[in-house]
Motif scaffolding. Structure first.
Motif, PDB file in Angstrom:
ATOM      1  N   GLU A  59      17.861  24.279  -1.517  1.00  0.00           N
ATOM      2  CA  GLU A  59      19.156  23.878  -2.068  1.00  0.00           C
ATOM      3  C   GLU A  59      20.074  23.656  -0.882  1.00  0.00           C
ATOM      4  O   GLU A  59      20.480  24.608  -0.215  1.00  0.00           O
ATOM      5  CB  GLU A  59      19.682  24.980  -3.004  1.00  0.00           C
ATOM      6  N   ASP A  60      20.415  22.405  -0.599  1.00  0.00           N
ATOM      7  CA  ASP A  60      21.113  22.108   0.649  1.00  0.00           C
ATOM      8  C   ASP A  60      22.449  21.394   0.455  1.00  0.00           C
ATOM      9  O   ASP A  60      22.949  20.731   1.366  1.00  0.00           O
ATOM     10  CB  ASP A  60      20.217  21.275   1.567  1.00  0.00           C
ATOM     11  N   ALA A  61      23.048  21.538  -0.733  1.00  0.00           N
ATOM     12  CA  ALA A  61      24.311  20.837  -0.997  1.00  0.00           C
ATOM     13  C   ALA A  61      25.490  21.783  -1.216  1.00  0.00           C
ATOM     14  O   ALA A  61      26.626  21.317  -1.330  1.00  0.00           O
ATOM     15  CB  ALA A  61      24.166  19.928  -2.221  1.00  0.00           C
ATOM     16  N   SER A  62      25.274  23.080  -1.279  1.00  0.00           N
ATOM     17  CA  SER A  62      26.346  24.031  -1.594  1.00  0.00           C
ATOM     18  C   SER A  62      27.280  24.211  -0.404  1.00  0.00           C
ATOM     19  O   SER A  62      26.882  24.113   0.752  1.00  0.00           O
ATOM     20  CB  SER A  62      25.759  25.379  -2.003  1.00  0.00           C
ATOM     21  N   ARG A  63      28.550  24.500  -0.737  1.00  0.00           N
ATOM     22  CA  ARG A  63      29.567  24.723   0.291  1.00  0.00           C
ATOM     23  C   ARG A  63      30.067  26.162   0.322  1.00  0.00           C
ATOM     24  O   ARG A  63      30.793  26.543   1.244  1.00  0.00           O
ATOM     25  CB  ARG A  63      30.757  23.787   0.048  1.00  0.00           C
ATOM     26  N   ASN A  64      29.709  26.951  -0.668  1.00  0.00           N
ATOM     27  CA  ASN A  64      30.174  28.329  -0.750  1.00  0.00           C
ATOM     28  C   ASN A  64      29.245  29.100  -1.691  1.00  0.00           C
ATOM     29  O   ASN A  64      28.308  28.531  -2.268  1.00  0.00           O
ATOM     30  CB  ASN A  64      31.628  28.392  -1.236  1.00  0.00           C
ATOM     31  N   THR A  65      29.534  30.385  -1.870  1.00  0.00           N
ATOM     32  CA  THR A  65      28.665  31.229  -2.688  1.00  0.00           C
ATOM     33  C   THR A  65      28.654  30.781  -4.145  1.00  0.00           C
ATOM     34  O   THR A  65      27.614  30.828  -4.815  1.00  0.00           O
ATOM     35  CB  THR A  65      29.116  32.692  -2.588  1.00  0.00           C
ATOM     36  N   TRP A  66      29.810  30.377  -4.651  1.00  0.00           N
ATOM     37  CA  TRP A  66      29.887  29.912  -6.041  1.00  0.00           C
ATOM     38  C   TRP A  66      28.949  28.733  -6.257  1.00  0.00           C
ATOM     39  O   TRP A  66      28.225  28.673  -7.257  1.00  0.00           O
ATOM     40  CB  TRP A  66      31.330  29.539  -6.359  1.00  0.00           C
ATOM     41  N   GLU A  67      28.927  27.797  -5.312  1.00  0.00           N
ATOM     42  CA  GLU A  67      28.043  26.637  -5.433  1.00  0.00           C
ATOM     43  C   GLU A  67      26.597  26.997  -5.127  1.00  0.00           C
ATOM     44  O   GLU A  67      25.676  26.371  -5.684  1.00  0.00           O
ATOM     45  CB  GLU A  67      28.534  25.513  -4.520  1.00  0.00           C
TER      46      GLU A  67
END
Length: 253
Positions: A157-165
């Motif tokens: 998973e390489d699109a998240s910007r923070n823990t929520w994402e």
């Protein structure tokens, strides 16, 4: 760099130490002529809080207040369907590696992930994007787990910007696979916020925290100011602030 990420970083820099203490100190200096008594009080407060947060005994107890597991424990691996490990940052332009790689915090998480994967034989998901516009963290997390620890990575998973994402985008990958119970790997002091985000995304979370803090002030050095302790205090207070924001965000839907 992602604009929302930049704004969040700017806000957090001045909401937790040492940024908020610096603002308090500057405010005190600015009031010295017009409100000398108030100014001296602000300067004294900033200095005292800075000193306290620089003590290892204080920093350790702040971090421990976030660690809801009393100690590392054996797991019932039969309940879990996958391991999810969260990124923790990068060592930028590492000359010895020829580019970006995982920083020390990320390596602690990856090492524990490798240990859990060998014990459990569970498939692994790595989660970490690149809000700064560089190569995603998940890419070099995968390389390290496979190339250095010999642990295969099934999902990236390489699109998240923070823990929520991290939580939302991991759910998109694992949900269609019928996976809803995970071992979640992150630092023990980050676990409350991470667990909240992943449970809000629909996972059943088995916490797999690493790097516990149990300083009790028994050593002389626990009472001496230390730059690392100030960093630990920063992490702890940022986590409490972040957890409060996530709970408010979850309550707002």
């Amino acid at each position: 760099m992602d604009l929302s990420f930049a704004i969040n970083r700017l806000l957090s820099a001045f909401l937790v130490p040492p940024g908020n203490l610096l603002l308090l100190f500057v405010l005190g200096l600015g009031l010295l002529r017009r409100r000398p008594r108030l100014a001296r009080g602000l300067l004294l407060l900033a200095t005292l809080v800075f000193g306290l947060l620089s003590l290892p005994v204080v920093a350790s107890r702040l971090l421990a207040s976030l660690e809801d597991e009393p100690r590392p424990r054996p797991f019932d691996f039969s309940r879990a369907q996958a391991i999810v490990v969260l990124g923790a940052g990068r060592y930028r332009d590492a000359p010895e590696y020829g580019g970006d790689t995982a920083n020390a915090l990320a390596l602690e998480r990856l090492r524990y992930t490798a240990w859990l994967a060998r014990q459990s034989r569970l498939p692994v998901l790595v989660s970490g994007g690149s809000p700064e516009g560089r190569a995603p963290e998940a890419g070099f997390m995968k390389q390290i787990l496979e190339g250095e620890f010999g642990v295969p990575v099934r999902w990236v998973e390489d699109a998240s910007r923070n823990t929520w994402e991290n939580a939302r985008l991991s759910r998109r990958l694992l949900g269609p696979q019928g996976i809803d119970t995970i071992l979640l790997v992150t630092h023990a002091w980050h676990m409350p916020r991470a667990r909240y985000a992943f449970e809000a995304a629909g996972f059943r979370v088995i916490p797999a925290g690493t790097r516990f803090h149990r300083g009790n002030g028994s050593l002389l050095t626990d009472w001496l100011p230390d730059a690392r302790a100030l960093l630990d205090s920063h992490f702890a207070l940022r986590e409490w602030l972040g957890l409060a924001w996530y709970r408010l965000r979850g309550g707002l839907g």
